[in-house]
Write a protein that holds these residues in place. Sequence first.
Motif: not given
Length: 208
Positions: A1-18, A41-48
């Motif tokens: 399983m994967y969790i991908y965070i896609i956001d152009d806001d550096d602060a949101v990405r970093e805080s959410t990842e943490l 990165e061709d990640l659409l075959g993953h689940s998450g």
Amino acid sequence: MYIYIIDDDDAVRESTELLLSTSSFEASIRTFASAEEFFAEDLLGHSGCILLDIRMPGMDGVEALKKITASDSNLVVVMISGHGDIPKAVETMKAGAFSFVEKPFSDTAITEIVTSALEQSEAQQEEAELRTHAVSAIDKLTPREKEVLDKLVLGLLNKVIAYELGISTRTVEVHRARIMEKLDVRSLPEMVRLCLLAEGKDKALAAN
């Protein structure tokens, strides 16, 4: 399983990842500053789960969502929206988003939504595997067995099938027994369910 965070806001990405990395999720977490970076990165075959910001330069969240849903991916998309984006977020729900969370979101809100999204993705993955098995099993049938199967699924009696195919009732019974053996089912309802799975029409039953 994967969790991908896609956001152009550096602060949101970093805080959410943490936040998510210190939670109890058994999933790998990666972040992307743009949808283009993610798709490269061709990640659409993953689940998450994908946490996808609605407003981004270049390809926005709505465009990215449509591309993800068109790919028939098992990744479940949660839209991240600003206060003024709520109408747009509702629109994305109709386009296939699992849910949306409004910025600034609380720790509890995001973890609960991600938990639900991962569970949904897992269910979709299991359904896809069941469908693959169903298609493979049906492919092993002979042309005549497939003809008999089609009529069994329609609920026709053995004697009616025999009449329509120009064979004896006993021959239909033999075919039926072989079909059930090859499909590894023990009853007509199981047989029907497997056929519906193969056709992608049995999502509700597959989840049970």
